[in-house]
Enzyme design. Structure first.
Site, short mmCIF file in Angstrom:
data_model
loop_
_atom_site.label_atom_id
_atom_site.label_comp_id
_atom_site.label_asym_id
_atom_site.label_seq_id
_atom_site.Cartn_x
_atom_site.Cartn_y
_atom_site.Cartn_z
N LYS A 13 59.90 127.60 -6.25
CA LYS A 13 61.14 128.23 -6.73
C LYS A 13 61.60 127.61 -8.06
O LYS A 13 61.97 128.32 -8.97
CB LYS A 13 62.29 128.02 -5.72
CG LYS A 13 62.05 128.57 -4.35
CD LYS A 13 63.33 128.44 -3.51
CE LYS A 13 63.77 127.01 -3.24
NZ LYS A 13 62.89 126.25 -2.33
N ARG A 88 71.30 127.96 1.59
CA ARG A 88 70.28 127.56 2.55
C ARG A 88 70.72 127.80 3.98
O ARG A 88 69.96 127.53 4.90
CB ARG A 88 69.97 126.07 2.38
CG ARG A 88 68.76 125.77 1.47
CD ARG A 88 68.71 124.27 1.30
NE ARG A 88 67.42 123.72 1.07
CZ ARG A 88 66.97 123.33 -0.12
NH1 ARG A 88 67.66 123.55 -1.19
NH2 ARG A 88 65.80 122.75 -0.23
N ARG A 123 53.07 116.87 -6.06
CA ARG A 123 54.22 117.11 -6.93
C ARG A 123 54.70 115.82 -7.60
O ARG A 123 54.73 114.76 -6.98
CB ARG A 123 55.34 117.71 -6.08
CG ARG A 123 56.52 118.14 -6.92
CD ARG A 123 57.20 119.28 -6.30
NE ARG A 123 58.08 118.86 -5.23
CZ ARG A 123 59.00 119.67 -4.71
NH1 ARG A 123 59.13 120.90 -5.15
NH2 ARG A 123 59.77 119.26 -3.75
N ARG A 156 58.94 112.22 -5.48
CA ARG A 156 60.21 112.25 -4.76
C ARG A 156 60.04 111.65 -3.36
O ARG A 156 59.04 111.94 -2.70
CB ARG A 156 60.69 113.70 -4.63
CG ARG A 156 61.52 114.12 -5.79
CD ARG A 156 61.73 115.61 -5.81
NE ARG A 156 62.23 116.16 -4.55
CZ ARG A 156 62.60 117.42 -4.40
NH1 ARG A 156 62.54 118.25 -5.42
NH2 ARG A 156 63.03 117.86 -3.24
N ARG A 167 61.44 119.02 6.61
CA ARG A 167 62.11 119.98 5.72
C ARG A 167 61.65 121.40 6.03
O ARG A 167 62.43 122.34 5.96
CB ARG A 167 61.81 119.63 4.25
CG ARG A 167 62.46 118.34 3.84
CD ARG A 167 62.01 117.89 2.48
NE ARG A 167 62.55 118.72 1.42
CZ ARG A 167 62.07 118.75 0.20
NH1 ARG A 167 61.04 118.02 -0.12
NH2 ARG A 167 62.62 119.53 -0.70
#
Ligand code: AMP
Length: 211
Positions: A13, A88, A123, A156, A167
């Protein structure tokens, strides 16, 4: 245009939001990035949000709704905006409506969980300017260094595989019901995330009617 980018964590996203933001000259607003910045600066909000983020849980609705209310009141949102990572939960979506915000399109980036888990391990983010990269799909020009500001890239904490699993569970239980919510409003568009970033971008731009 007022757009919501919707999808699981790690679906891409943020990357697509940045591209569309540049094309349409409207801000891409990431609640996750705003919260991470608050944590970095040790603000009261940051301190209260930190434990949720690190566990992979959602920060309470009241906090994120407050963040979005303040951000959307800023001048650069006058001609439209992209929401990346908000809403969310159903109460967050209802809060947007109560604020009088009329969303034009909700773009749902669909990516299977297994691919998300594989992707998130690669990532990398820039702790200084927030730019995001991927070692395979979107590498920086110089390994480990941010193209935009030259800072050293980092991983992260919430991209740890165990946290990613929680998550995804949170996404399926609390966020995915929003698909039906927006589908009923007739503004949901689905884009299947592709292996190649450029292919996903092409589908995203086509779904939004952007040349
Ligand atoms: P993101 O960068 O969008 O993946 O968000 C990272 C983390 O920030 C999430 O796992 C949540 O802990 C928190 N967060 C971001 N946006 C929201 C939101 N709309 N509601 C609740 N928590 C959020």
């Amino acid at each position: 245009m007022k757009i919501i980018f919707f999808g699981a964590p790690g679906a891409g996203k943020g990357t697509q939001a940045e591209i569309v933001s540049e094309k349409l000259s409207i801000p891409a607003i990431s609640t996750g990035a705003i919260i991470r910045e608050a944590i970095k600066n040790s603000t009261e909000m940051g301190k209260s949000a930190q434990s949720y983020i690190e566990k992979g849980a959602l920060v309470p609705d009241k906090v994120v709704i407050g963040i979005i209310k303040d951000r959307l009141a800023e001048k650069d949102c006058e001609n439209g905006f992209i929401l990346d990572g908000f809403p969310r939960t159903v109460p967050q979506a209802e809060a947007l409506t109560e604020m009088g915000v009329e969303i034009d399109v909700v773009l749902n980036l669909e990516v299977p969980d297994e691919r998300i888990i594989a992707r998130m391990s690669g990532r990398r983010v820039c702790p200084a300017c927030g730019a995001s990269y991927h070692v395979i799909y979107k590498p920086s020009a110089k390994e480990g260094i941010c193209d935009k500001c030259g800072s050293e890239l980092s991983i992260r904490k919430d991209d740890d595989p165990e946290v990613v699993k929680s998550r995804l569970e949170v996404y399926h239980s609390e966020t995915e019901p929003l698909k039906e919510y927006y589908s009923k409003k007739g503004i949901l568009k689905i884009v299947e995330g592709q292996e190649e970033l450029a292919d996903t971008t092409a589908l995203t731009l086509a779904a939004l009617g952007i040349k």
